[in-house]
Scaffold this motif. Sequence first.
Motif, PDB file in Angstrom:
ATOM      1  N   ALA A  82     -17.355  -0.037   4.680  1.00 57.57           N
ATOM      2  CA  ALA A  82     -16.253  -0.210   3.733  1.00 57.57           C
ATOM      3  C   ALA A  82     -16.445   0.669   2.506  1.00 57.57           C
ATOM      4  O   ALA A  82     -15.499   1.329   2.040  1.00 57.57           O
ATOM      5  N   MET A 251     -13.714 -10.039   2.578  1.00 52.19           N
ATOM      6  CA  MET A 251     -14.213  -9.053   3.534  1.00 52.19           C
ATOM      7  C   MET A 251     -14.151  -9.513   4.979  1.00 52.19           C
ATOM      8  O   MET A 251     -13.822  -8.718   5.873  1.00 52.19           O
ATOM      9  N   LEU A 256     -10.859  -3.515   8.097  1.00 52.64           N
ATOM     10  CA  LEU A 256     -11.296  -2.220   7.571  1.00 52.64           C
ATOM     11  C   LEU A 256     -10.535  -1.071   8.223  1.00 52.64           C
ATOM     12  O   LEU A 256     -11.108  -0.145   8.798  1.00 52.64           O
TER      13      LEU A 256
END
Length: 317
Positions: A82, A251, A256
């Motif tokens: 990331a 997250m 992503l």
Amino acid sequence: MIPTRLVVHALVREDGTVDGGELYEVAGALGMTDQQVRLCVKRLVAEGRFEVEGRGRRAVLRAVGPGGGLPAVPEAEYVRHAYRQDRGLEPWDGVWHVFAFAVPESARAARDALRDALTGLGAAPLQGGLYVTPNPIGPYVRARAAELGVGAALTCLGTRDLEVGGTDDPRALAARLWPLTEIAERYEALRELASRPEPGPSEREPSEPGPSEREPSEPGPSRPGSPRPESGPAHPLARAVELAAAFSEAMLPDPLLPPELLPRPWPGAAARAAAARAWDRLHATTTSPGPRLFRLYAQALGSEPDEPRDTPGWVMM
């Protein structure tokens, strides 16, 4: 809301223990009652995840269950990817990776596990048994399918020509297939938390023990107007628990996607940068030895070497 058991897990130190006094203080700083903590500890002991020596704030909890009492944290490799994306070091090659499988009802458990593996790696469902992602997760998917004994039922395909419901624009496809608005909201919450200024000493008030938790020699709650300590260990640790919870909440569901597929501006990069700065500040103000959570996030942010792992992407630790 932060689950009480996450606070217990987050305070596990490198030797596998949790200090009872620290636990109650941090939980109180997060707005949790002594009763919540007591009930949570009882459940964790009943589940075989912890053993307890002593009572109340003088107790010591020892992690004994699967995972050593660790909370869910994003895998270091995943987090580093990331941050590489944020720096423009992971450009998209324009290839969509498509996975299809047809597993019979007799192997339903394996089918469900393969589906969970695909969504856990960020792939989005197109229709029954058909998933897509712009990320090259093929080796991980094939390994999981083989582990589940359904490798022969898996088909993998790479293509630059993807159309779904008449839509073929890559950015429009990403907005259609992934919940980007929800993910962006989680990142905004993380950025706001990570950017919050540190309160002054007068704003830091440690929690008081309940009557059933105090030992005979312990003082009772402070009366209104009585002096309070101006600082203590609960504040940075409570902030660390908050930050870890918000970071994982933002997250873990994030596929992503390459920046080329995301709306602009995308809040993920700003939130991750703010989180890294906040984590550095908290780490610097926490006395040693601190919870192992600090080491895990230091590894994820790249400041410490990884421990060897067999699981790709990220894991529930």
